[in-house]
Design a protein around this motif. Structure first.
Motif, mmCIF file in Angstrom:
data_model
loop_
_atom_site.group_PDB
_atom_site.id
_atom_site.type_symbol
_atom_site.label_atom_id
_atom_site.label_comp_id
_atom_site.label_asym_id
_atom_site.label_seq_id
_atom_site.Cartn_x
_atom_site.Cartn_y
_atom_site.Cartn_z
ATOM 1 N N MET A 193 52.162 -2.944 -89.551
ATOM 2 C CA MET A 193 53.455 -3.104 -88.961
ATOM 3 C C MET A 193 53.403 -2.871 -87.451
ATOM 4 O O MET A 193 54.021 -3.610 -86.690
ATOM 5 C CB MET A 193 54.434 -2.130 -89.608
ATOM 6 C CG MET A 193 55.818 -2.264 -89.051
ATOM 7 S SD MET A 193 56.946 -1.273 -89.990
ATOM 8 C CE MET A 193 58.062 -0.830 -88.736
ATOM 9 N N LEU A 194 52.696 -1.856 -87.026
ATOM 10 C CA LEU A 194 52.603 -1.589 -85.589
ATOM 11 C C LEU A 194 51.891 -2.719 -84.867
ATOM 12 O O LEU A 194 52.251 -3.061 -83.737
ATOM 13 C CB LEU A 194 51.896 -0.259 -85.349
ATOM 14 C CG LEU A 194 52.619 0.967 -85.904
ATOM 15 C CD1 LEU A 194 51.799 2.215 -85.691
ATOM 16 C CD2 LEU A 194 53.997 1.119 -85.313
ATOM 17 N N ARG A 195 50.941 -3.303 -85.522
ATOM 18 C CA ARG A 195 50.244 -4.463 -84.947
ATOM 19 C C ARG A 195 51.226 -5.619 -84.740
ATOM 20 O O ARG A 195 51.197 -6.300 -83.720
ATOM 21 C CB ARG A 195 49.111 -4.883 -85.872
ATOM 22 C CG ARG A 195 48.086 -5.751 -85.207
ATOM 23 C CD ARG A 195 46.912 -6.029 -86.097
ATOM 24 N NE ARG A 195 46.561 -4.867 -86.886
ATOM 25 C CZ ARG A 195 45.849 -4.877 -87.997
ATOM 26 N NH1 ARG A 195 45.391 -6.019 -88.456
ATOM 27 N NH2 ARG A 195 45.584 -3.787 -88.662
ATOM 28 N N ALA A 196 52.117 -5.823 -85.720
ATOM 29 C CA ALA A 196 53.116 -6.889 -85.614
ATOM 30 C C ALA A 196 54.078 -6.621 -84.458
ATOM 31 O O ALA A 196 54.488 -7.547 -83.761
ATOM 32 C CB ALA A 196 53.891 -7.016 -86.921
ATOM 33 N N LEU A 197 54.433 -5.360 -84.224
ATOM 34 C CA LEU A 197 55.305 -5.031 -83.089
ATOM 35 C C LEU A 197 54.658 -5.414 -81.772
ATOM 36 O O LEU A 197 55.307 -5.939 -80.872
ATOM 37 C CB LEU A 197 55.635 -3.540 -83.074
ATOM 38 C CG LEU A 197 56.650 -3.048 -84.078
ATOM 39 C CD1 LEU A 197 56.799 -1.536 -83.983
ATOM 40 C CD2 LEU A 197 57.982 -3.713 -83.883
ATOM 41 N N ASN A 198 53.384 -5.141 -81.656
ATOM 42 C CA ASN A 198 52.673 -5.499 -80.427
ATOM 43 C C ASN A 198 52.520 -7.004 -80.272
ATOM 44 O O ASN A 198 52.593 -7.531 -79.167
ATOM 45 C CB ASN A 198 51.300 -4.832 -80.386
ATOM 46 C CG ASN A 198 51.399 -3.372 -80.044
ATOM 47 O OD1 ASN A 198 52.238 -2.966 -79.246
ATOM 48 N ND2 ASN A 198 50.560 -2.568 -80.656
ATOM 49 N N GLU A 199 52.317 -7.689 -81.387
ATOM 50 C CA GLU A 199 52.087 -9.134 -81.331
ATOM 51 C C GLU A 199 53.372 -9.925 -81.088
ATOM 52 O O GLU A 199 53.402 -10.845 -80.280
ATOM 53 C CB GLU A 199 51.436 -9.606 -82.630
ATOM 54 C CG GLU A 199 51.073 -11.064 -82.637
ATOM 55 C CD GLU A 199 50.356 -11.476 -83.908
ATOM 56 O OE1 GLU A 199 50.356 -12.685 -84.191
ATOM 57 O OE2 GLU A 199 49.804 -10.602 -84.612
ATOM 58 N N GLU A 217 57.336 8.585 -90.744
ATOM 59 C CA GLU A 217 56.077 8.440 -89.998
ATOM 60 C C GLU A 217 56.064 7.116 -89.244
ATOM 61 O O GLU A 217 55.643 7.039 -88.094
ATOM 62 C CB GLU A 217 54.880 8.533 -90.952
ATOM 63 C CG GLU A 217 53.539 8.369 -90.271
ATOM 64 C CD GLU A 217 53.202 9.478 -89.301
ATOM 65 O OE1 GLU A 217 52.376 9.235 -88.392
ATOM 66 O OE2 GLU A 217 53.753 10.590 -89.423
ATOM 67 N N VAL A 218 56.535 6.063 -89.900
ATOM 68 C CA VAL A 218 56.630 4.755 -89.244
ATOM 69 C C VAL A 218 57.545 4.860 -88.027
ATOM 70 O O VAL A 218 57.211 4.400 -86.936
ATOM 71 C CB VAL A 218 57.136 3.666 -90.216
ATOM 72 C CG1 VAL A 218 57.410 2.366 -89.482
ATOM 73 C CG2 VAL A 218 56.131 3.446 -91.343
ATOM 74 N N LEU A 219 58.703 5.488 -88.199
ATOM 75 C CA LEU A 219 59.649 5.662 -87.101
ATOM 76 C C LEU A 219 59.007 6.432 -85.949
ATOM 77 O O LEU A 219 59.129 6.046 -84.783
ATOM 78 C CB LEU A 219 60.896 6.385 -87.598
ATOM 79 C CG LEU A 219 61.997 6.642 -86.588
ATOM 80 C CD1 LEU A 219 62.536 5.343 -86.020
ATOM 81 C CD2 LEU A 219 63.109 7.461 -87.211
ATOM 82 N N SER A 220 58.303 7.489 -86.256
ATOM 83 C CA SER A 220 57.633 8.287 -85.226
ATOM 84 C C SER A 220 56.585 7.469 -84.475
ATOM 85 O O SER A 220 56.505 7.527 -83.245
ATOM 86 C CB SER A 220 56.979 9.507 -85.876
ATOM 87 O OG SER A 220 56.260 10.246 -84.941
ATOM 88 N N ARG A 221 55.816 6.693 -85.198
ATOM 89 C CA ARG A 221 54.777 5.874 -84.546
ATOM 90 C C ARG A 221 55.377 4.779 -83.675
ATOM 91 O O ARG A 221 54.868 4.499 -82.591
ATOM 92 C CB ARG A 221 53.853 5.268 -85.595
ATOM 93 C CG ARG A 221 52.963 6.300 -86.231
ATOM 94 C CD ARG A 221 52.034 5.669 -87.209
ATOM 95 N NE ARG A 221 51.226 6.689 -87.846
ATOM 96 C CZ ARG A 221 50.060 6.447 -88.402
ATOM 97 N NH1 ARG A 221 49.562 5.223 -88.413
ATOM 98 N NH2 ARG A 221 49.393 7.417 -88.971
ATOM 99 N N ASP A 267 60.448 1.811 -77.037
ATOM 100 C CA ASP A 267 61.796 2.369 -77.019
ATOM 101 C C ASP A 267 62.820 1.347 -77.511
ATOM 102 O O ASP A 267 63.997 1.433 -77.205
ATOM 103 C CB ASP A 267 62.164 2.878 -75.634
ATOM 104 C CG ASP A 267 62.186 1.774 -74.586
ATOM 105 O OD1 ASP A 267 61.704 0.667 -74.881
ATOM 106 O OD2 ASP A 267 62.679 2.033 -73.479
ATOM 107 N N LEU A 268 62.372 0.373 -78.303
ATOM 108 C CA LEU A 268 63.281 -0.649 -78.790
ATOM 109 C C LEU A 268 64.303 -0.054 -79.751
ATOM 110 O O LEU A 268 64.034 0.950 -80.412
ATOM 111 C CB LEU A 268 62.517 -1.803 -79.450
ATOM 112 C CG LEU A 268 61.820 -1.569 -80.780
ATOM 113 C CD1 LEU A 268 62.560 -2.322 -81.867
ATOM 114 C CD2 LEU A 268 60.421 -2.100 -80.696
#
Length: 54
Positions: free
Chosen positions: A1-7, A26-30, A36-37
């Motif tokens: 998921m974090l990869r998708a945010l960056n992409e 944990e997802v929210l924290s990461r 800051d979206l």
């Protein structure tokens, strides 16, 4: 998921509290650590519970 945010660089995120196999906090924290979206946290219930009147 974090990869998708960056992409994909979304304008906002809707985060479910019922992520199978993931801790949503944990997802929210990461996400907060890298962005800051705006984030809307969503949950749902599978049915109604009847309450008796006092």
């Amino acid at each position: 998921m974090l990869r998708a945010l960056n992409e994909y660089r979304p304008d906002s995120l809707i985060l479910s509290l019922r992520l199978p196999g993931l801790d949503p906090w944990e997802v929210l924290s990461r996400v907060r650590n890298i962005s800051d979206l705006p984030i809307a946290v969503r949950t749902w219930s599978t049915g109604c519970r009847k309450r008796s009147a006092p």
